[in-house]
Write a protein that holds these residues in place. Sequence first.
Motif, short mmCIF file in Angstrom:
data_model
loop_
_atom_site.label_atom_id
_atom_site.label_comp_id
_atom_site.label_asym_id
_atom_site.label_seq_id
_atom_site.Cartn_x
_atom_site.Cartn_y
_atom_site.Cartn_z
N GLY A 48 0.82 -1.20 0.00
CA GLY A 48 0.00 0.00 0.00
C GLY A 48 0.85 1.25 0.00
O GLY A 48 2.06 1.19 0.17
N PRO A 49 0.19 2.37 -0.17
CA PRO A 49 0.92 3.63 -0.30
C PRO A 49 1.18 4.33 1.02
O PRO A 49 1.78 5.40 1.04
N GLY A 50 0.72 3.77 2.15
CA GLY A 50 0.81 4.47 3.43
C GLY A 50 2.24 4.78 3.84
O GLY A 50 3.18 4.06 3.50
N PRO A 51 2.40 5.87 4.58
CA PRO A 51 3.73 6.27 5.03
C PRO A 51 4.35 5.24 5.98
O PRO A 51 3.66 4.61 6.77
N ILE A 52 5.65 5.10 5.87
CA ILE A 52 6.43 4.26 6.78
C ILE A 52 7.03 5.22 7.80
O ILE A 52 7.74 6.16 7.43
N VAL A 53 6.74 5.00 9.08
CA VAL A 53 7.22 5.88 10.15
C VAL A 53 8.16 5.07 11.04
O VAL A 53 7.76 4.07 11.63
N MET A 54 9.41 5.49 11.10
CA MET A 54 10.44 4.78 11.86
C MET A 54 10.88 5.62 13.03
O MET A 54 11.27 6.78 12.86
N LEU A 55 10.82 5.05 14.22
CA LEU A 55 11.22 5.72 15.45
C LEU A 55 12.39 4.92 16.01
O LEU A 55 12.23 3.73 16.31
N ALA A 56 13.56 5.56 16.15
CA ALA A 56 14.74 4.81 16.59
C ALA A 56 15.63 5.65 17.48
O ALA A 56 15.70 6.87 17.33
N ALA A 57 16.30 4.97 18.37
CA ALA A 57 17.30 5.60 19.22
C ALA A 57 18.56 4.74 19.21
O ALA A 57 18.48 3.51 19.21
N GLY A 58 19.70 5.41 19.15
CA GLY A 58 20.99 4.70 19.22
C GLY A 58 21.13 3.66 18.13
O GLY A 58 20.85 3.91 16.96
N THR A 59 21.56 2.46 18.54
CA THR A 59 21.77 1.40 17.56
C THR A 59 20.45 0.85 17.02
O THR A 59 20.46 0.01 16.12
N GLY A 60 19.33 1.34 17.52
CA GLY A 60 18.04 1.00 16.95
C GLY A 60 17.92 1.48 15.51
O GLY A 60 16.97 1.14 14.81
N ILE A 61 18.90 2.25 15.06
CA ILE A 61 18.91 2.70 13.67
C ILE A 61 19.16 1.53 12.71
O ILE A 61 18.74 1.56 11.57
N ALA A 62 19.82 0.47 13.19
CA ALA A 62 20.18 -0.66 12.32
C ALA A 62 18.96 -1.32 11.67
O ALA A 62 18.95 -1.51 10.44
N PRO A 63 17.93 -1.69 12.44
CA PRO A 63 16.78 -2.30 11.76
C PRO A 63 16.05 -1.31 10.85
O PRO A 63 15.44 -1.72 9.85
N MET A 64 16.12 -0.02 11.15
CA MET A 64 15.48 0.96 10.28
C MET A 64 16.22 1.05 8.95
O MET A 64 15.61 1.16 7.89
N ARG A 65 17.53 0.97 9.03
CA ARG A 65 18.34 0.97 7.81
C ARG A 65 17.99 -0.25 6.96
O ARG A 65 17.80 -0.14 5.75
#
Length: 181
Positions: A48-65
Amino acid sequence: HVTAALVAYRTSLPELRQGVCSQWLRDLPVGAVVSLGIRRGNWLVPPGPGPIVMLAAGTGIAPMRALIHHIRAAADDQPLLNQGERPMYLFFGCRYVEKDFYYANEWALRSSQLTVFVRGSRDQTGGSRIYLADILRENALVFSQLLADPTSVFYLAGNAKLPASIKQVMREMTGDPEFPE
């Protein structure tokens, strides 16, 4: 890629608190061979076209990447799904933007479909600190619009204290004391 932060700090207890994995990685000799496995993740990206919203802190950036790379690869493999057209929002908190904004150069190279909000908690003057929940409050207009959009998909990664503080912000912005459950 492995994204890890060395965990070593003191508390009121006499012994130094250390991270098991990060200490193990730190103590490996240069050139050491490490066997790793990859298992299927449990995050799903609904179509679907819905926005992907990623909330991350510190090394939590890895799964967002990894999520961003996954969406990009899906867009390349199956262009008719329009995954590459989805707007993506990354709200990222770290200690120091200059030192801890992992993959900053990579984020700068992304298309206009990725909007990044970043702050360093220790970059502030006067002793006040800005955390991920504060970043959401600072960008309340954007974040509340994303919350109101029923097609938005939210992902959260970071330390164990994050869910409670993020739920509190969501409750504040929606005015619903039961949101999210």
